[in-house]
Design a protein around this motif. Structure first.
Motif, PDB file in Angstrom:
ATOM      1  N   ASP A 169       0.738  -1.262   0.061  1.00 40.22           N
ATOM      2  CA  ASP A 169      -0.093   0.115  -0.041  1.00 40.22           C
ATOM      3  C   ASP A 169       0.693   1.261   0.075  1.00 40.22           C
ATOM      4  N   LEU A 170       1.777   1.205   0.800  1.00 39.65           N
ATOM      5  CA  LEU A 170       2.841   2.344   1.130  1.00 39.65           C
ATOM      6  C   LEU A 170       3.472   2.563  -0.295  1.00 39.65           C
ATOM      7  N   ALA A 171       3.812   1.410  -1.027  1.00 38.12           N
ATOM      8  CA  ALA A 171       4.667   1.412  -2.344  1.00 38.12           C
ATOM      9  C   ALA A 171       3.853   2.167  -3.282  1.00 38.12           C
ATOM     10  N   ARG A 172       2.475   1.749  -3.344  1.00 34.71           N
ATOM     11  CA  ARG A 172       1.462   2.642  -4.365  1.00 34.71           C
ATOM     12  C   ARG A 172       1.866   4.080  -4.326  1.00 34.71           C
ATOM     13  N   TYR A 173       1.745   4.589  -3.104  1.00 34.55           N
ATOM     14  CA  TYR A 173       1.791   6.173  -3.056  1.00 34.55           C
ATOM     15  C   TYR A 173       3.252   6.404  -3.400  1.00 34.55           C
ATOM     16  N   ARG A 174       4.103   5.941  -3.108  1.00 37.04           N
ATOM     17  CA  ARG A 174       5.985   6.292  -3.212  1.00 37.04           C
ATOM     18  C   ARG A 174       6.034   6.057  -4.906  1.00 37.04           C
ATOM     19  N   ALA A 175       4.882   5.118  -5.634  1.00 33.36           N
ATOM     20  CA  ALA A 175       5.101   5.262  -6.771  1.00 33.36           C
ATOM     21  C   ALA A 175       4.792   6.217  -7.893  1.00 33.36           C
ATOM     22  N   VAL A 176       3.560   7.103  -7.194  1.00 34.45           N
ATOM     23  CA  VAL A 176       3.203   8.412  -8.039  1.00 34.45           C
ATOM     24  C   VAL A 176       4.144   9.152  -8.458  1.00 34.45           C
ATOM     25  N   THR A 177       4.000   9.493  -9.753  1.00 35.62           N
ATOM     26  CA  THR A 177       4.794  10.517 -10.443  1.00 35.62           C
ATOM     27  C   THR A 177       3.939  11.664 -11.156  1.00 35.62           C
ATOM     28  N   PRO A 178       4.761  12.700 -11.315  1.00 36.54           N
ATOM     29  CA  PRO A 178       4.162  13.849 -11.966  1.00 36.54           C
ATOM     30  C   PRO A 178       3.196  13.244 -13.389  1.00 36.54           C
ATOM     31  N   ASP A 179       3.807  12.389 -13.975  1.00 38.94           N
ATOM     32  CA  ASP A 179       3.125  11.875 -15.292  1.00 38.94           C
ATOM     33  C   ASP A 179       1.839  10.969 -14.847  1.00 38.94           C
ATOM     34  N   SER A 180       1.826  10.202 -13.991  1.00 35.56           N
ATOM     35  CA  SER A 180       0.913   9.355 -13.324  1.00 35.56           C
ATOM     36  C   SER A 180      -0.296  10.176 -12.757  1.00 35.56           C
ATOM     37  N   VAL A 181      -0.123  11.395 -12.296  1.00 36.52           N
ATOM     38  CA  VAL A 181      -1.112  12.200 -11.905  1.00 36.52           C
ATOM     39  C   VAL A 181      -1.499  12.912 -13.028  1.00 36.52           C
ATOM     40  N   LEU A 182      -0.986  13.335 -14.044  1.00 37.48           N
ATOM     41  CA  LEU A 182      -1.544  13.887 -15.337  1.00 37.48           C
ATOM     42  C   LEU A 182      -2.360  12.834 -16.131  1.00 37.48           C
ATOM     43  N   ALA A 183      -1.664  11.690 -15.966  1.00 34.72           N
ATOM     44  CA  ALA A 183      -2.531  10.626 -16.804  1.00 34.72           C
ATOM     45  C   ALA A 183      -4.017  10.386 -15.945  1.00 34.72           C
ATOM     46  N   ALA A 184      -3.913  10.618 -14.513  1.00 34.85           N
ATOM     47  CA  ALA A 184      -5.114  10.429 -14.063  1.00 34.85           C
ATOM     48  C   ALA A 184      -6.056  11.655 -14.242  1.00 34.85           C
ATOM     49  N   VAL A 185      -5.444  12.929 -14.241  1.00 36.54           N
ATOM     50  CA  VAL A 185      -6.238  14.065 -14.739  1.00 36.54           C
ATOM     51  C   VAL A 185      -7.027  13.863 -16.038  1.00 36.54           C
ATOM     52  N   ASN A 186      -6.140  13.474 -16.998  1.00 40.90           N
ATOM     53  CA  ASN A 186      -6.730  13.276 -18.496  1.00 40.90           C
ATOM     54  C   ASN A 186      -7.789  12.020 -18.624  1.00 40.90           C
ATOM     55  N   GLY A 187      -7.434  11.044 -17.631  1.00 42.23           N
ATOM     56  CA  GLY A 187      -8.459   9.751 -17.923  1.00 42.23           C
ATOM     57  C   GLY A 187      -9.633   9.841 -17.178  1.00 42.23           C
ATOM     58  N   PHE A 188      -9.638  10.799 -16.136  1.00 43.90           N
ATOM     59  CA  PHE A 188     -11.043  10.802 -15.424  1.00 43.90           C
ATOM     60  C   PHE A 188     -11.408  12.086 -15.019  1.00 43.90           C
ATOM     61  N   LEU A 189     -10.445  13.223 -14.830  1.00 45.54           N
ATOM     62  CA  LEU A 189     -11.315  14.501 -14.459  1.00 45.54           C
ATOM     63  C   LEU A 189     -11.354  15.367 -15.330  1.00 45.54           C
ATOM     64  N   THR A 190     -12.082  15.105 -16.347  1.00 45.14           N
ATOM     65  CA  THR A 190     -12.170  15.757 -17.529  1.00 45.14           C
ATOM     66  C   THR A 190     -13.909  16.464 -17.621  1.00 45.14           C
ATOM     67  N   LYS A 191     -14.021  17.488 -18.358  1.00 46.55           N
ATOM     68  CA  LYS A 191     -15.141  18.204 -18.266  1.00 46.55           C
ATOM     69  C   LYS A 191     -16.402  17.526 -18.902  1.00 46.55           C
ATOM     70  N   GLU A 192     -16.221  16.400 -19.786  1.00 42.50           N
ATOM     71  CA  GLU A 192     -17.261  15.693 -20.172  1.00 42.50           C
ATOM     72  C   GLU A 192     -17.406  14.583 -19.506  1.00 42.50           C
ATOM     73  N   ARG A 193     -16.708  14.014 -18.366  1.00 45.96           N
ATOM     74  CA  ARG A 193     -16.826  13.247 -17.467  1.00 45.96           C
ATOM     75  C   ARG A 193     -17.228  13.709 -15.991  1.00 45.96           C
ATOM     76  N   ARG A 194     -17.506  14.798 -15.788  1.00 48.85           N
ATOM     77  CA  ARG A 194     -17.694  15.179 -14.599  1.00 48.85           C
ATOM     78  C   ARG A 194     -19.336  15.362 -14.176  1.00 48.85           C
ATOM     79  N   ALA A 195     -19.820  15.352 -12.921  1.00 52.46           N
ATOM     80  CA  ALA A 195     -21.186  15.777 -12.599  1.00 52.46           C
ATOM     81  C   ALA A 195     -21.035  16.860 -11.618  1.00 52.46           C
ATOM     82  N   VAL A 196     -21.990  17.558 -11.757  1.00 49.66           N
ATOM     83  CA  VAL A 196     -21.997  19.041 -11.109  1.00 49.66           C
ATOM     84  C   VAL A 196     -23.267  19.170 -10.245  1.00 49.66           C
ATOM     85  N   ALA A 197     -23.150  19.417  -8.902  1.00 48.21           N
ATOM     86  CA  ALA A 197     -24.232  19.731  -8.028  1.00 48.21           C
ATOM     87  C   ALA A 197     -24.334  21.215  -7.630  1.00 48.21           C
ATOM     88  N   VAL A 198     -25.183  22.065  -8.222  1.00 50.04           N
ATOM     89  CA  VAL A 198     -25.052  23.451  -7.410  1.00 50.04           C
ATOM     90  C   VAL A 198     -26.365  23.594  -6.403  1.00 50.04           C
TER      91      VAL A 198
END
Length: 408
Positions: free
Chosen positions: A348-377
């Motif tokens: 489990d600890l190794a999972r976090y230590r393996a996170v890199t700038p590139d893997s964070v960007l991959a997470a953004v592009n793969g999941f946190l995009t405008k067309e994949r978001r749900a909004v509650a106001v």
């Protein structure tokens, strides 16, 4: 694993388990444990499991195991329609306290109902749908008990001053005599996805400020990519140094507070970004600013220092849970359930230590995009007509956080 149309059963049963069993009637379970100095006696129903726990003196562990075994085997021997009705009323009171009479709580429920398919088990939430709960009969409860409450479908964790050998002997002593049952088949549903933005707008009679919540589906707990998502959420909205706090609260003056979190389950994780909007600010300006910060990650990815701080925070949380026997037991149980390995901590600890700038960007592009978001106001009751028109996107502040690229 609740049957469709019978949501709330797990929560109902969690309550019922403290209403007596064949050899420990009434509220004896809690009274007996408290009588020997036990603490932290309780239970909880989550999306993927129900757990029961207690911290007992070393010399009273057999009492705790006897009580657990008795209700696992014979709680339904003393169940009556009147008990079911009593617990149903208690859960209805919980709903009023936790949802109906709590600001913004109904909005989250509405958002989850909007993004999860009608047949998804998480859609009804942990308290279940009131209309379905009202229809549950004693026969339904018996069926649920027969299917799920047996040693074959349970994990026992004993944490503290005891050897593995002694723990196994005690488990065998108290649980072997329980009638055997087949391991229930697990309900499988595909991980939900969003192909287009979903938006929910509503008013809340208890709200004082407008709140914008943005949600994204992400990989399930402990699966590939889940650590990157958790680190990303931490960077975006965990604390005053986070990127969204700096951009929306400090620099942009759009919000009073920002919070980011991940609800991780066995089927899917939900990333939630919650912003309390300053009075007079249009919620769409906040949404534009959030999206601008996500886009900014492409040009200004997290630095080594940012990632190191985030990873250190996750490590500290994991390791701090090992300081208490109950915390150790909960962590072992979590690893056993979600990772299939109670000794998963090093991995489990190794999972976090393996996170890199590139893997964070991959997470953004793969999941946190405008067309994949749900909004509650969520606006205070009667506030909708007072909102000003949104500013042009070019005027929405998108100030960068106080971090720079490596070497910049």
């Amino acid at each position: 694993d609740e049957e469709r149309g019978k949501s709330g059963m797990a929560r109902l049963f969690e309550h019922l388990m403290y209403q007596g069993s064949k050899h420990s009637p009434g509220d004896n379970h809690v009274k007996l444990l408290e009588g020997v100095g036990a603490s932290a006696i309780g239970g909880t129903a989550a999306f993927d499991y129900t757990s029961y726990f207690a911290c007992v003196p070393k010399n009273e562990i057999e009492l705790a195991l006897w009580l657990e075994a008795d209700r696992m085997a014979w709680v339904m021997d003393v169940a009556e329609p009147s008990k079911i009705e009593e617990q149903r009323k208690i859960i209805a009171a919980e709903r009023r306290r936790l949802v109906d009479d709590r600001p913004y709580a109904a909005a989250r429920e509405a958002l989850w109902q909007a993004i999860f398919p009608a047949d998804h088990p998480y859609r009804a939430g942990l308290l279940g749908a009131s209309a379905e709960l009202d229809k549950l009969a004693l026969a339904d409860v018996q069926t649920f008990f027969d299917r799920h409450y047996s040693p074959a479908n349970a994990t026992l964790v004993i944490s503290g001053d005891i050897t593995v050998e002694d723990a196994r002997k005690l488990a065998d002593k108290y649980f072997r005599s329980i009638p055997k049952a087949a391991v229930p088949s697990k309900r499988t549903v595909p991980m939900p996805t969003l192909g287009a933005e979903v938006r929910v707008d509503l008013e809340d009679r208890l709200a004082q400020l407008t709140v914008v919540t943005v949600a994204f589906f992400a990989p399930p707990a402990f699966q590939n990519g889940s650590a990157d998502i958790e680190v990303l959420a931490h960077l975006l909205g965990d604390g005053n140094a986070s990127r969204l706090h700096q951009a929306l609260v400090v620099d942009g003056k759009l919000a009073q507070s920002v919070r980011a979190g991940v609800v991780a389950t066995a089927n899917v994780s939900v990333v939630e970004l919650e912003v309390k909007v300053r009075p007079g600010v249009n919620p769409d300006d906040v949404l534009n600013a959030i999206q601008a910060q996500l886009a900014l990650l492409q040009d200004l990815p997290p630095s080594t220092e940012e990632l190191a701080r985030a990873v250190a925070a996750f490590e500290a949380r994991r390791l701090s849970s090992l300081q208490r026997p109950l915390g150790r037991a909960e962590l072992l149980q979590t690893y056993r359930l979600f990772a299939g390995d109670a000794g998963f901590l090093p991995k489990d600890l190794a999972r976090y230590r393996a996170v890199t700038p590139d893997s964070v960007l991959a997470a953004v592009n793969g999941f946190l995009t405008k067309e994949r978001r749900a909004v509650a106001v969520v606006r205070p009751a009667g506030a909708a007509p007072k909102e000003p028109a949104p500013a042009p996107a070019s005027e929405v502040p998108s100030a960068a956080p106080a971090t720079t690229k490596e070497g910049g």
